[in-house]
Design a protein around this motif. Structure first.
Motif, short mmCIF file in Angstrom:
data_model
loop_
_atom_site.label_atom_id
_atom_site.label_comp_id
_atom_site.label_asym_id
_atom_site.label_seq_id
_atom_site.Cartn_x
_atom_site.Cartn_y
_atom_site.Cartn_z
N SER A 288 0.87 -1.18 0.00
CA SER A 288 0.00 0.00 0.00
C SER A 288 0.91 1.23 0.00
O SER A 288 1.75 1.38 0.88
CB SER A 288 -0.88 -0.03 1.25
OG SER A 288 -1.86 0.97 1.16
N THR A 289 0.77 2.08 -1.02
CA THR A 289 1.65 3.26 -1.08
C THR A 289 1.21 4.25 0.00
O THR A 289 0.02 4.43 0.26
CB THR A 289 1.58 3.94 -2.45
OG1 THR A 289 0.24 4.44 -2.67
CG2 THR A 289 1.95 2.96 -3.56
N HIS B 126 -8.78 1.86 -6.34
CA HIS B 126 -7.38 2.13 -5.99
C HIS B 126 -6.59 0.84 -5.76
O HIS B 126 -5.43 0.88 -5.37
CB HIS B 126 -7.32 3.01 -4.73
CG HIS B 126 -7.74 4.43 -5.01
ND1 HIS B 126 -6.82 5.42 -5.30
CD2 HIS B 126 -8.95 5.01 -5.06
CE1 HIS B 126 -7.48 6.56 -5.52
NE2 HIS B 126 -8.77 6.33 -5.38
N CYS B 127 -7.27 -0.33 -5.97
CA CYS B 127 -6.60 -1.59 -5.68
C CYS B 127 -6.35 -2.38 -6.96
O CYS B 127 -7.17 -2.36 -7.88
CB CYS B 127 -7.46 -2.46 -4.75
SG CYS B 127 -7.67 -1.71 -3.14
N ILE C 287 -1.94 -4.65 -4.58
CA ILE C 287 -1.27 -3.35 -4.53
C ILE C 287 -2.33 -2.25 -4.45
O ILE C 287 -3.25 -2.21 -5.27
CB ILE C 287 -0.35 -3.15 -5.75
CG1 ILE C 287 0.81 -4.15 -5.70
CG2 ILE C 287 0.18 -1.71 -5.80
CD1 ILE C 287 1.80 -4.06 -6.83
N THR C 288 -2.22 -1.40 -3.45
CA THR C 288 -3.16 -0.29 -3.26
C THR C 288 -2.43 1.04 -3.40
O THR C 288 -1.40 1.25 -2.75
CB THR C 288 -3.79 -0.38 -1.85
OG1 THR C 288 -4.32 -1.71 -1.68
CG2 THR C 288 -4.90 0.64 -1.67
N GLU C 289 -2.96 1.90 -4.28
CA GLU C 289 -2.35 3.23 -4.52
C GLU C 289 -3.17 4.26 -3.76
O GLU C 289 -4.33 4.52 -4.11
CB GLU C 289 -2.34 3.51 -6.03
CG GLU C 289 -1.92 4.94 -6.40
CD GLU C 289 -0.55 5.32 -5.87
OE1 GLU C 289 0.42 4.61 -6.18
OE2 GLU C 289 -0.46 6.33 -5.13
N THR C 290 -2.59 4.83 -2.71
CA THR C 290 -3.36 5.75 -1.86
C THR C 290 -2.98 7.21 -2.11
O THR C 290 -3.62 8.10 -1.55
CB THR C 290 -3.11 5.46 -0.36
OG1 THR C 290 -1.78 5.89 -0.02
CG2 THR C 290 -3.26 3.98 -0.04
N PRO D 5 7.65 7.51 5.84
CA PRO D 5 8.52 6.40 5.43
C PRO D 5 7.76 5.19 4.90
O PRO D 5 8.38 4.12 4.78
CB PRO D 5 9.24 6.07 6.73
CG PRO D 5 8.24 6.37 7.80
CD PRO D 5 7.46 7.55 7.31
N GLY D 6 6.50 5.32 4.53
CA GLY D 6 5.77 4.21 3.93
C GLY D 6 6.29 3.90 2.54
O GLY D 6 7.19 4.54 2.03
N PHE D 7 5.66 2.92 1.89
CA PHE D 7 6.14 2.49 0.58
C PHE D 7 5.88 3.60 -0.45
O PHE D 7 4.75 4.08 -0.58
CB PHE D 7 5.43 1.21 0.14
CG PHE D 7 6.05 0.59 -1.08
CD1 PHE D 7 5.66 0.97 -2.35
CD2 PHE D 7 7.06 -0.36 -0.96
CE1 PHE D 7 6.26 0.43 -3.49
CE2 PHE D 7 7.65 -0.91 -2.09
CZ PHE D 7 7.26 -0.51 -3.36
#
Ligand code: EPZ
Length: 421
Positions: A295-296, A350-351, A323-326, A300-302
Motif C-alpha cells: 500500500s503506497t 485504488h486496488c 497493490i493499493t495506490e493511496t 517512510p511508507g512504501f
C-alpha cells in the motif's frame, strides 16, 4: 521520437553507481533563487526534468552552466519576469515550486496553474494556503497565480494533506519571512530533509525536517551554497527490482539504504536477498519470487514512485499480490500495457490484484508517465522475446540514458531514434 528495444531473458550482474536524486535536485535548483549569490550543485542527474528546471531558471534571469556539476548565478532574477509560464509549467509541474523562493526574495511571483497530469489532478491548493498563512496575497487570473507580499511574516499552518511540494514551497518561503513559522502535517520525505539541509547551509534556521512538524526562524538574507545531491532512492529501487526479476546479482553503489527501508523490506518479503555492503546495496534475485501486499503511503511508507515497478515483480511472483495506490487517483496506467505483455492484473478503484507467475512476452507497448515507463522496461527485461517501448521521453524525465546504464549489467537493450509515436 525515441523508443527503447529490449531482448528479454538476460540475467543482470555487476555493479552500477546510483545517480543524484531527481526530486532533490529539482528543489535545490529552486532554492538557488533565495539568494543573489551563486550556487554550485554536484552529482546532478542528466535528466529532461533537470534541464527543464535549468531552462526555467534561465527564463527567470539566472545564468546556469554545466550539467553534472551545475553552477547557478541568480543575480539577473531581480530584473527578470518573476514568472513561470504555462509552457514551462505544463512540461514539468515541479516548476510551481519557484513560487515560494520568488515571493520570499522579490515580493512577487506569477506562475501558471499546472493543470491536470496523467497520474492525477494534483492541485496546488495547499501550496497557496501555506503561502497565504505567511502573509501572501494571492489572485487567480487567466490560468495564472499572482502572488504578492512586501515581506512575508512568520506564521503557523497545518497542511490538510501531506504534500511534498507544498511542504518544500512553504518551507523555502518561510526561511526569509520576518519571524518564526511552524508548519505541521508536513511531508517527511528524504527530499524534504535534503532541501532543509541545503537551506541551512545557505544560512536558514530550520528545525524538524524529516518529522511531521518543521519550525523555521526567518532570516534577512541567505548566501550561496556548494552541495552534492543525495543519491536517488527511486532509481535505486527501480534497479533493485531489475536485479530481482532477472535472478540477477547487482551491487547498487551509493544506494541511499537509509531512505529505502520500506522498499527493501518488500523485496525481502518477496524472497529477494538484499545485503548491506560497505559501498552500497547488493541485490540477488531468487529463482522463485513470493507474492506481496503493498500500500503506497507518504514516507517512510512504501513510495508511490515505486508502485509501478513493484507491480512487475508481483506479476512474476508465485501467487496473488494486492497493490493499493493511496497517493494519486490515476496511477495504474501501466496496467493495460503490462496486461498486453501477459500480466494477470485486475484493477478495482485504488486496488490492483495481481496473480502470478505470469510468463511475460515481448510486444510493442506505450509509455504514459515516468514510472509507468520504468515498469515497462522492467517487464521487457524479463519478458520472452522483443519488447519495444514507445514515447520514452516519459522515461528520460527521470532516468539518465537507461539503456547505457543497463547494458553493462548484461541487458540486451537499445535506443531507436526513428520510432513511430
Ligand atoms: C512529489 O510530487 C514528487 N515530485 C512525485 O514524484 C511524487 O510522486 C510525489 O511527491 C509523492 O511522493 C517531485 O518531488 C518533483 P504531493 P508532488 O504534493 O510534490 C495532493 C516522480 O515520479 N495534493 O506530495 O507534486 C496531490 O494531488 C514524481 O518522480 C493536494 O491535494 O506530490 C496528491 O494526491 C511523480 N493539494 C498528494 O497530495 C496540494 O496542494 C501528494 O502530492 C498538493 C498536493
Amino acid at each position: 521520437m525515441d523508443s527503447i528495444v529490449i531482448e528479454g531473458g538476460q540475467r543482470l550482474t555487476g555493479s552500477i553507481r546510483i545517480n543524484g536524486a531527481k526530486n532533490a535536485g529539482l528543489l535545490i535548483q529552486c532554492a538557488a533563487l533565495l539568494t543573489d549569490q551563486p550556487t554550485t550543485l554536484r552529482h546532478v542527474p542528466k535528466l529532461a526534468d533537470t534541464r527543464t528546471m535549468a531552462k526555467l531558471l534561465r527564463h527567470l534571469g539566472c545564468e546556469v552552466e554545466g550539467e553534472r556539476t551545475m553552477q547557478i548565478d541568480p543575480r539577473g532574477v531581480a530584473a527578470g519576469p518573476l514568472e513561470a509560464t504555462y509552457d514551462l509549467v505544463k512540461t514539468m509541474r515541479a516548476s510551481v515550486t519557484v513560487m515560494g523562493p520568488l515571493l520570499a526574495r522579490y515580493g512577487r511571483a506569477r506562475v501558471s496553474l499546472p493543470g491536470g497530469c496523467a497520474i492525477g489532478a494534483r492541485p496546488i491548493d495547499q501550496h497557496l494556503k501555506g503561502l497565504e498563512a505567511l502573509g501572501a496575497t494571492i489572485d487567480l487570473r487567466h490560468g495564472y497565480v499572482e502572488l504578492r507580499a512586501d515581506r512575508l511574516r512568520g506564521g503557523s499552518f497545518v497542511f490538510d494533506t501531506v504534500t511534498v511540494g507544498g511542504t518544500q514551497n512553504v518551507m523555502m518561503a518561510a526561511t526569509l519571512a520576518k519571524g518564526a513559522s511552524r508548519l505541521e502535517n508536513v511531508a517527511r520525505e528524504p527530499e524534504v530533509e535534503e532541501l532543509a539541509c541545503v537551506l541551512t547551509k545557505m544560512g536558514a534556521r530550520i528545525r524538524g525536517a524529516g518529522t511531521s512538524v518543521i519550525e523555521i526562524e526567518g532570516v534577512d538574507t541567505l548566501h550561496g551554497v556548494d552541495h552534492a545531491i543525495i543519491p536517488d532512492r527511486i532509481e535505486a529501487g527501480t534497479l533493485a527490482v531489475a536485479a530481482a526479476l532477472t535472478q540477477g546479482d547487482v551491487l547498487l553503489e551509493d544506494a541511499p539504504v537509509d531512505h529505502m527501508h520500506s522498499v527493501i523490506g518488500k523485496l525481502q518479503e518477496a524472497g529477494v536477498q538484499c545485503t548491506y555492503e560497505p559501498d552500497g546495496l547488493r541485490v540477488v534475485g531468487p529463482d522463485v519470487l513470493r507474492p506481496i501486499d503493498v500500500s503506497t503511503r507518504p514516507y517512510p511508507g512504501f513510495p508511490t514512485d515505486m508502485q509501478a515497478q513493484i507491480m512487475v515483480l508481483a506479476a512474476c511472483a508465485n501467487g496473488q499480490s494486492l497493490i493499493t495506490e493511496t497517493i494519486f487517483e490515476n496511477r495504474f496506467m501501466h496496467v493495460p500495457e503490462l496486461a498486453r505483455m501477459g500480466a494477470d492484473i485486475h484493477v478495482n478503484g485504488h486496488c490492483a490484484v495481481i496473480r502470478g507467475p505470469a510468463r511475460l512476452s515481448g510486444t510493442t507497448v506505450m509509455a504514459t508517465d515516468l514510472r509507468a515507463s520504468a515498469s515497462l522496461v522492467l517487464a521487457g527485461l524479463v519478458a520472452q522475446g522483443r519488447t519495444e517501448i514507445r514515447r520514452v521521453y516519459h522515461l528520460d524525465r527521470g532516468y539518465e540514458t537507461i539503456e547505457e546504464r543497463l547494458r553493462p549489467l548484461g541487458a540486451k537493450i537499445e535506443r531507436r531514434h526513428d520510432a513511430p509515436a
